[in-house]
Write a protein that holds these residues in place. Structure first.
Motif, PDB file in Angstrom:
ATOM      1  N   HIS A 171       0.852  -1.183   0.000  1.00 42.62           N
ATOM      2  CA  HIS A 171       0.000   0.000   0.000  1.00 42.62           C
ATOM      3  C   HIS A 171       0.892   1.239   0.000  1.00 42.62           C
ATOM      4  O   HIS A 171       1.770   1.368   0.862  1.00 42.62           O
ATOM      5  N   THR A 172       0.656   2.115  -0.959  1.00 43.14           N
ATOM      6  CA  THR A 172       1.491   3.303  -1.119  1.00 43.14           C
ATOM      7  C   THR A 172       0.629   4.546  -1.044  1.00 43.14           C
ATOM      8  O   THR A 172      -0.377   4.668  -1.759  1.00 43.14           O
ATOM      9  N   ASP A 173       1.015   5.478  -0.171  1.00 38.91           N
ATOM     10  CA  ASP A 173       0.306   6.750  -0.050  1.00 38.91           C
ATOM     11  C   ASP A 173       0.853   7.732  -1.081  1.00 38.91           C
ATOM     12  O   ASP A 173       2.076   7.919  -1.180  1.00 38.91           O
ATOM     13  N   VAL A 174      -0.037   8.348  -1.837  1.00 38.49           N
ATOM     14  CA  VAL A 174       0.357   9.368  -2.804  1.00 38.49           C
ATOM     15  C   VAL A 174      -0.653  10.512  -2.761  1.00 38.49           C
ATOM     16  O   VAL A 174      -1.762  10.360  -2.262  1.00 38.49           O
ATOM     17  N   THR A 175      -0.227  11.650  -3.273  1.00 35.16           N
ATOM     18  CA  THR A 175      -1.129  12.780  -3.457  1.00 35.16           C
ATOM     19  C   THR A 175      -1.154  13.108  -4.945  1.00 35.16           C
ATOM     20  O   THR A 175      -0.118  13.431  -5.531  1.00 35.16           O
ATOM     21  N   ILE A 176      -2.333  12.987  -5.560  1.00 36.54           N
ATOM     22  CA  ILE A 176      -2.493  13.219  -6.997  1.00 36.54           C
ATOM     23  C   ILE A 176      -3.376  14.437  -7.190  1.00 36.54           C
ATOM     24  O   ILE A 176      -4.537  14.449  -6.770  1.00 36.54           O
ATOM     25  N   ALA A 177      -2.829  15.470  -7.803  1.00 35.19           N
ATOM     26  CA  ALA A 177      -3.592  16.701  -8.062  1.00 35.19           C
ATOM     27  C   ALA A 177      -4.254  17.220  -6.793  1.00 35.19           C
ATOM     28  O   ALA A 177      -5.401  17.650  -6.814  1.00 35.19           O
ATOM     29  N   GLY A 178      -3.546  17.144  -5.674  1.00 36.03           N
ATOM     30  CA  GLY A 178      -4.048  17.659  -4.416  1.00 36.03           C
ATOM     31  C   GLY A 178      -4.888  16.698  -3.601  1.00 36.03           C
ATOM     32  O   GLY A 178      -5.287  17.018  -2.486  1.00 36.03           O
ATOM     33  N   GLN A 179      -5.168  15.510  -4.134  1.00 35.44           N
ATOM     34  CA  GLN A 179      -5.999  14.535  -3.423  1.00 35.44           C
ATOM     35  C   GLN A 179      -5.153  13.387  -2.879  1.00 35.44           C
ATOM     36  O   GLN A 179      -4.385  12.766  -3.623  1.00 35.44           O
ATOM     37  N   ASP A 180      -5.303  13.116  -1.588  1.00 34.09           N
ATOM     38  CA  ASP A 180      -4.628  11.977  -0.979  1.00 34.09           C
ATOM     39  C   ASP A 180      -5.304  10.687  -1.420  1.00 34.09           C
ATOM     40  O   ASP A 180      -6.527  10.547  -1.334  1.00 34.09           O
ATOM     41  N   VAL A 181      -4.493   9.740  -1.900  1.00 29.29           N
ATOM     42  CA  VAL A 181      -4.997   8.455  -2.386  1.00 29.29           C
ATOM     43  C   VAL A 181      -4.062   7.351  -1.891  1.00 29.29           C
ATOM     44  O   VAL A 181      -2.840   7.539  -1.861  1.00 29.29           O
ATOM     45  N   VAL A 182      -4.621   6.236  -1.501  1.00 32.25           N
ATOM     46  CA  VAL A 182      -3.835   5.049  -1.179  1.00 32.25           C
ATOM     47  C   VAL A 182      -3.919   4.104  -2.367  1.00 32.25           C
ATOM     48  O   VAL A 182      -5.018   3.765  -2.823  1.00 32.25           O
ATOM     49  N   LEU A 183      -2.785   3.693  -2.878  1.00 33.04           N
ATOM     50  CA  LEU A 183      -2.744   2.780  -4.015  1.00 33.04           C
ATOM     51  C   LEU A 183      -2.284   1.406  -3.539  1.00 33.04           C
ATOM     52  O   LEU A 183      -1.240   1.275  -2.892  1.00 33.04           O
ATOM     53  N   ALA A 184      -3.075   0.401  -3.855  1.00 35.98           N
ATOM     54  CA  ALA A 184      -2.738  -0.972  -3.494  1.00 35.98           C
ATOM     55  C   ALA A 184      -2.137  -1.679  -4.694  1.00 35.98           C
ATOM     56  O   ALA A 184      -2.617  -1.525  -5.822  1.00 35.98           O
ATOM     57  N   CYS A 185      -1.085  -2.437  -4.457  1.00 38.90           N
ATOM     58  CA  CYS A 185      -0.474  -3.239  -5.520  1.00 38.90           C
ATOM     59  C   CYS A 185       0.029  -4.538  -4.915  1.00 38.90           C
ATOM     60  O   CYS A 185       0.878  -4.526  -4.022  1.00 38.90           O
ATOM     61  N   PHE A 186      -0.506  -5.642  -5.389  1.00 43.95           N
ATOM     62  CA  PHE A 186      -0.085  -6.954  -4.927  1.00 43.95           C
ATOM     63  C   PHE A 186       0.468  -7.743  -6.108  1.00 43.95           C
ATOM     64  O   PHE A 186      -0.205  -7.881  -7.134  1.00 43.95           O
ATOM     65  N   LYS A 187       1.659  -8.234  -5.952  1.00 46.28           N
ATOM     66  CA  LYS A 187       2.300  -8.976  -7.036  1.00 46.28           C
ATOM     67  C   LYS A 187       1.940 -10.451  -6.957  1.00 46.28           C
ATOM     68  O   LYS A 187       1.653 -10.978  -5.880  1.00 46.28           O
ATOM     69  N   MET A 188       1.965 -11.091  -8.105  1.00 48.29           N
ATOM     70  CA  MET A 188       1.629 -12.507  -8.200  1.00 48.29           C
ATOM     71  C   MET A 188       2.884 -13.252  -8.650  1.00 48.29           C
ATOM     72  O   MET A 188       3.225 -13.275  -9.836  1.00 48.29           O
ATOM     73  N   GLY A 189       3.599 -13.805  -7.694  1.00 50.66           N
ATOM     74  CA  GLY A 189       4.846 -14.466  -8.034  1.00 50.66           C
ATOM     75  C   GLY A 189       5.918 -13.460  -8.401  1.00 50.66           C
ATOM     76  O   GLY A 189       5.880 -12.289  -8.028  1.00 50.66           O
ATOM     77  N   ARG A 190       6.883 -13.886  -9.184  1.00 52.53           N
ATOM     78  CA  ARG A 190       8.033 -13.044  -9.519  1.00 52.53           C
ATOM     79  C   ARG A 190       7.733 -12.055 -10.630  1.00 52.53           C
ATOM     80  O   ARG A 190       8.315 -10.977 -10.683  1.00 52.53           O
ATOM     81  N   HIS A 191       6.852 -12.400 -11.546  1.00 48.96           N
ATOM     82  CA  HIS A 191       6.672 -11.563 -12.728  1.00 48.96           C
ATOM     83  C   HIS A 191       5.221 -11.187 -13.002  1.00 48.96           C
ATOM     84  O   HIS A 191       4.921 -10.626 -14.050  1.00 48.96           O
ATOM     85  N   GLY A 192       4.319 -11.484 -12.092  1.00 49.41           N
ATOM     86  CA  GLY A 192       2.914 -11.226 -12.357  1.00 49.41           C
ATOM     87  C   GLY A 192       2.359 -10.114 -11.493  1.00 49.41           C
ATOM     88  O   GLY A 192       2.842  -9.837 -10.395  1.00 49.41           O
ATOM     89  N   LEU A 193       1.324  -9.477 -11.995  1.00 52.48           N
ATOM     90  CA  LEU A 193       0.615  -8.445 -11.255  1.00 52.48           C
ATOM     91  C   LEU A 193      -0.705  -9.024 -10.774  1.00 52.48           C
ATOM     92  O   LEU A 193      -1.547  -9.404 -11.576  1.00 52.48           O
ATOM     93  N   GLY A 194      -0.849  -9.137  -9.452  1.00 53.92           N
ATOM     94  CA  GLY A 194      -2.055  -9.732  -8.884  1.00 53.92           C
ATOM     95  C   GLY A 194      -3.225  -8.774  -8.909  1.00 53.92           C
ATOM     96  O   GLY A 194      -4.312  -9.112  -9.370  1.00 53.92           O
ATOM     97  N   THR A 195      -3.007  -7.548  -8.407  1.00 54.81           N
ATOM     98  CA  THR A 195      -4.047  -6.542  -8.432  1.00 54.81           C
ATOM     99  C   THR A 195      -3.444  -5.169  -8.213  1.00 54.81           C
ATOM    100  O   THR A 195      -2.367  -5.034  -7.614  1.00 54.81           O
ATOM    101  N   CYS A 196      -4.132  -4.151  -8.689  1.00 51.90           N
ATOM    102  CA  CYS A 196      -3.831  -2.743  -8.389  1.00 51.90           C
ATOM    103  C   CYS A 196      -5.151  -2.010  -8.324  1.00 51.90           C
ATOM    104  O   CYS A 196      -6.048  -2.251  -9.142  1.00 51.90           O
TER     105      CYS A 196
END
Length: 288
Positions: A256-281
């Protein structure tokens, strides 16, 4: 500069990543294909709920009152939409990619790479040493990240999922659960087709009155299966989301990464699937 239209809540545990906040705001400003509420679409939030387990449907009408459908013929939207019927939604069922579907995947990536958003994302990732400077090599990386099939369920030997399917199309697991499905275009088209039943937003996430909302957290049913809480951007272009999540995958070490985009605070989730896969964002608002 148009923002998200949601008031920051001042979460004391929120700590924005400055580097990612800067590049994401730049991508936001470059997103020429982002839709404008009231001009390109209109949503109807209706009622909300405090708890995701509350069963009562708080919305008798669809989420989208209307979308100006000429925007769906813009190049990145048109090529994106062609991918949405290429998947078996049930996990555990093998995916088969036909030559025509592979061509559609490449057409989408090629279309995205023509935009300022993806060119900037490529430039940023090259500067971080994460991807090759060659555009063709970068597109190969994108294809592997988003379209390479893998096994999502442990009880099958079949390659039943991909990053693109999970994030942008959505999947079902068992008889009651929707997983993934974090894209507004897919939501609008499935709602229009009668496959989605919007059941209300999660209280505490409602945009300010009259504001331009570009991030929602909602409950809905899809093909009679439930997504008790799902967050997604609204009105953003396919290339913006592809760029944002790709950068997140390569440049964030945390789930989970906290960022501010255009003045709005957003939490971005990113879970990887194994070594080379993207599970979800997916995006979500910080907790109160």
């Amino acid at each position: 500069m148009a923002g998200f239209g949601i008031k920051n809540k001042g979460d004391r545990g929120f700590s924005a990543d400055r580097g990612l906040s800067k590049i994401y705001t730049e991508l936001w400003e470059l997103d020429e294909n982002r839709l404008k509420p009231g001009t390109h679409y209109c949503i109807n939030l209706q009622g909300g709920r405090y708890k995701t387990y509350q069963c009562r449907d708080q919305a008798k009408d669809p989420l989208f009152s209307w979308v100006k459908e000429e925007v769906l013929r813009w190049p990145t939207y048109r090529t994106f939409i062609k991918l949405l019927d290429n998947y078996e939604t049930e996990t555990g069922v093998a995916e088969v990619v036909t030559p025509e579907e592979e061509q559609e995947n490449w057409a989408f990536l090629n279309s995205c790479m023509e935009t300022k958003v993806m060119k900037k994302a490529h430039q940023y990732l090259v500067s971080k040493g994460e991807v090759p400077s060659s555009e063709q090599s970068f597109k190969l990386k994108l294809y592997e990240l988003w379209f390479k099939l893998y096994r999502r369920t442990g009880d099958t030997k079949e390659c039943d999922s991909s990053g693109f399917e999970h994030v942008f199309v959505g999947e079902t697991r068992g008889e009651k659960e929707v997983i993934g499905f974090h894209n507004w275009i897919q939501f609008y088209l499935q709602e229009k087709a009668g496959h989605v039943d919007y059941q209300g937003y999660i209280l505490g996430t409602k945009p300010e009155e009259g504001a331009e909302s570009h991030l929602l957290t909602i409950k809905f049913k899809w093909k009679e299966q439930v997504k008790p809480i799902g967050s997604s951007f609204i009105g953003t272009s396919p290339e913006f989301e592809l760029a944002l999540y790709t950068i997140l995958y390569f440049c964030s070490a945390d789930r989970h990464t906290d960022v501010t985009i255009a003045g709005q605070d957003v939490v971005l989730a990113c879970f990887k699937m194994g070594r080379h896969g993207l599970g979800t964002c997916h995006p979500k608002l910080p907790k109160d």
